[in-house]
Design a protein around this motif. Sequence first.
Motif, PDB file in Angstrom:
ATOM      1  N   ARG A 128       0.837  -1.213   0.000  1.00  0.00           N
ATOM      2  CA  ARG A 128       0.000   0.000   0.000  1.00  0.00           C
ATOM      3  C   ARG A 128       0.866   1.255   0.000  1.00  0.00           C
ATOM      4  N   GLY A 136      -5.202   1.898  -2.812  1.00  0.00           N
ATOM      5  CA  GLY A 136      -6.112   0.865  -2.327  1.00  0.00           C
ATOM      6  C   GLY A 136      -6.923   0.232  -3.441  1.00  0.00           C
ATOM      7  N   GLU A 137      -7.477   1.066  -4.313  1.00  0.00           N
ATOM      8  CA  GLU A 137      -8.265   0.546  -5.439  1.00  0.00           C
ATOM      9  C   GLU A 137      -7.396  -0.228  -6.413  1.00  0.00           C
ATOM     10  N   ARG A 154      -6.431  -3.520  -4.775  1.00  0.00           N
ATOM     11  CA  ARG A 154      -7.592  -4.408  -4.751  1.00  0.00           C
ATOM     12  C   ARG A 154      -7.797  -5.051  -6.122  1.00  0.00           C
ATOM     13  N   GLU A 176      -7.582  -8.979  -6.952  1.00  0.00           N
ATOM     14  CA  GLU A 176      -8.748  -9.654  -7.542  1.00  0.00           C
ATOM     15  C   GLU A 176      -8.341 -10.443  -8.778  1.00  0.00           C
ATOM     16  N   MET A 184      -9.340 -10.115   0.573  1.00  0.00           N
ATOM     17  CA  MET A 184     -10.323  -9.114   0.161  1.00  0.00           C
ATOM     18  C   MET A 184     -10.835  -8.322   1.364  1.00  0.00           C
ATOM     19  N   LEU A 201      -8.104  -5.789   2.253  1.00  0.00           N
ATOM     20  CA  LEU A 201      -8.040  -4.689   1.298  1.00  0.00           C
ATOM     21  C   LEU A 201      -9.253  -3.781   1.385  1.00  0.00           C
ATOM     22  N   SER A 202     -10.382  -4.322   1.785  1.00  0.00           N
ATOM     23  CA  SER A 202     -11.592  -3.515   1.911  1.00  0.00           C
ATOM     24  C   SER A 202     -11.616  -2.714   3.206  1.00  0.00           C
TER      25      SER A 202
END
Length: 121
Positions: A17, A25-26, A29, A33, A115, A118-119
């Motif tokens: 990060r 972050g996005e 992620r 994914e 996930m 990360l969320s």
Amino acid sequence: MDDTPSVLDVEQISRLRELGQEDAGEMLRGMFERYLESIPPQLTRMREAIAAGNTAVLASEAHGLAGSSAVYALPRLRHCCLALETHAREQRLNEAGPLLDAVQRAFEEAAPLVMAELSAR
């Protein structure tokens, strides 16, 4: 003492990060994914290699997944993949099925944790 590696290396994810900008972050992620989506086809190829007795393909797939698991902060998945790779390189397919099952379990444990981590941030 339990020598089993952790499912997720939260500190490594934090370091990843820190490499990015405000929108890291996005981006992170999305990367995770795509990585997690790539694993089921690899597991299928490994199962097919075991069924075919193809230790070269099995070792290659296990090696690749071990390496990417290290990058993506999944030490338990990496550990299981390395064990499977070693057995494949030593032509010991009799233990490959249970080892691949361990790889599958490590993946199934890791995916929701990754996930969620990360969320959370």
